[in-house]
Design an enzyme around this catalytic site. Structure first.
Site, PDB file in Angstrom:
ATOM      1  N   ASP A  45      46.404 -19.036  44.002  1.00  0.00           N
ATOM      2  CA  ASP A  45      47.426 -19.082  42.938  1.00  0.00           C
ATOM      3  C   ASP A  45      47.909 -17.680  42.574  1.00  0.00           C
ATOM      4  O   ASP A  45      47.232 -16.683  42.813  1.00  0.00           O
ATOM      5  CB  ASP A  45      46.899 -19.812  41.692  1.00  0.00           C
ATOM      6  CG  ASP A  45      45.634 -19.202  41.088  1.00  0.00           C
ATOM      7  OD1 ASP A  45      44.788 -18.723  41.859  1.00  0.00           O
ATOM      8  OD2 ASP A  45      45.504 -19.185  39.852  1.00  0.00           O
ATOM      9  N   GLU A 103      42.553 -19.499  39.834  1.00  0.00           N
ATOM     10  CA  GLU A 103      41.753 -18.332  39.450  1.00  0.00           C
ATOM     11  C   GLU A 103      42.362 -17.659  38.232  1.00  0.00           C
ATOM     12  O   GLU A 103      41.666 -17.218  37.330  1.00  0.00           O
ATOM     13  CB  GLU A 103      41.686 -17.334  40.615  1.00  0.00           C
ATOM     14  CG  GLU A 103      40.688 -16.191  40.402  1.00  0.00           C
ATOM     15  CD  GLU A 103      41.266 -14.971  39.683  1.00  0.00           C
ATOM     16  OE1 GLU A 103      40.480 -14.111  39.262  1.00  0.00           O
ATOM     17  OE2 GLU A 103      42.499 -14.874  39.506  1.00  0.00           O
TER      18      GLU A 103
HETATM   19 ZN   LIG Z   1      43.700 -11.934  41.538  1.00  0.00          ZN
END
Ligand SMILES: [Zn+2]
Length: 387
Positions: A76, A138
């Site tokens: 992401d 994340e």
């Molecule tokens: Zn990163």
């Protein structure tokens, strides 16, 4: 440009074109990476999240044994809204030895390098497996990383080493603090301000809780490990916001505190949570509930990203030193998924191409030189797997 660098840049162009902002699905990009890895003989597992909207990828090349080396990156990227980009953020533009685009340094540059090197690593991983771990979400609290570690544990897959390719300019990072964020809600009983004892003032209980946080904040200074190289060396607590009540003459029935702690060691986080749990159960809640049995204090976990604790023995550090020729390991202030891997029993470090200075910003870029340095590191990893 070497063929290897050209291949990596071509793959990076394709990866950047998947607009995998954390709030949207990453499935197309994960499927694409899965095909690429399968085509060079990797065994690929795709683990979906609960609603099947996003997925982690875990792939293995080499023997089916414990003790492998994980190359890890998150799929992401952060949003581009409200940012002033010179070009389309989801189309790589090459200019002056730099590749511009969202995610080029954080961290599709590393993913592209690892996957473009996979055929070479596949030829050479004879005695020790190499794994590719690409996660979702994340940037919004390491949600995919947590799920991935659980999937591996459930399947009894036990790698020994994790190299997390967050942008460090290929410097070697062996530690960062954790980042735990909470919102604590206080529910009391409203009433007229002239009769405080007939209500339960949520704001006043929130203040008692906040005082406890301040006491803990002091206690944590004394708990700093002697050898701590963090700045500051101890676990910190910050209160970010406090809200509650409606008017001067009304007993406040609700209050909320948003706070965070950044542990230098997992034991500090347990110490704080246990102390607060006891303080609420033994001191605050009995007093609140004597007046109003439904009174309550609840703490919502916004995110708990484990820290990466520097350790004396660290195989990941030794390997990356050997591969890069870097002879010092440093600490950084930002969090990564490395702490999750460490918590699940691997040795872990952070080392990747590009600079955190460019991460999350408009006109994010990675230099071709950094990509080449990462290629060189993985090239030497091939030598090591061959040995
Ligand atoms: Zn990163």
């Amino acid at each position: 440009m070497t063929t290897q660098l050209a291949d990596t840049v071509a793959l990076l162009r394709e990866l950047v074109a998947f607009p995998t902002i954390s709030e949207v699905s990453n499935l197309d990009m994960i499927a694409y990476l899965g095909h690429r890895l399968e085509s060079c003989g990797a065994r690929v597992d795709i683990f979906h999240d609960e609603i099947g909207h996003k997925a982690n990828l875990f792939a293995t090349i080499g023997p089916e044994t414990d003790g492998g080396i994980v190359l890890s990156g998150h799929s992401d990227v952060v949003p581009v809204a409200e940012q002033d980009w010179t070009h389309d953020p989801f189309e790589v533009v090459e200019e002056g030895g730099r590749l511009y685009g969202r995610g080029t340094c954080d961290m599709k540059g590393f993913i592209a390098t690892a996957v473009s090197m996979a055929p070479l690593l596949a030829d050479r991983a004879r005695t020790r497996p190499v794994h590719f771990a690409f996660t979702y979400d994340e940037e919004v609290g390491c949600l995919g990383g947590q799920a991935l570690v659980q999937s591996l544990e459930a399947r009894g897959i036990r790698p020994a080493v994790a190299i997390v390719g967050e942008p460090t300019m290929m410097r070697l990072i062996e530690g960062h603090k954790g980042c735990y964020e909470y919102t604590t809600h206080f529910t009391g009983l409203a009433g007229h301000g002239s009769a405080p004892s007939r209500g339960v003032n949520a704001v006043e209980y929130a203040v008692r809780y906040l005082n406890r946080l301040l006491e803990l904040k002091e206690a944590l200074r004394a708990r700093a490990p002697d050898s701590s190289r963090f700045d500051p060396p101890w676990t910190t607590i910050n209160t970010g916001s406090i809200h509650g009540g409606v008017a001067h003459n009304v007993i406040a029935s609700n209050a909320t505190i948003e706070w965070e702690m950044r542990p230098v060691q997992a034991a500090d986080a347990r110490f704080v949570k246990e102390d607060l749990r006891r303080y609420c159960e033994e001191m605050l809640l009995p007093r609140m509930r004597k007046i109003h049995p439904e009174a309550n204090i609840t703490t919502e976990t916004i995110g708990e990203v484990d820290g990466l604790e520097p350790t004396t023995e660290n195989e990941a550090r030794d390997i990356v030193m050997e591969l890069t020729g870097v002879d010092t390991a440093e600490l950084v202030p930002f969090g990564t998924e490395a702490g999750l891997f460490q918590a699940s029993g691997m040795s872990a470090v952070v080392c990747g191409p590009g600079s955190i200075e460019q991460a999350h910003k408009p006109d994010e870029f990675i230099s071709l030189e950094q990509v080449q340095n990462c290629i060189d590191m993985l090239w030497r990893l091939g030598d090591k797997l061959d040995a």
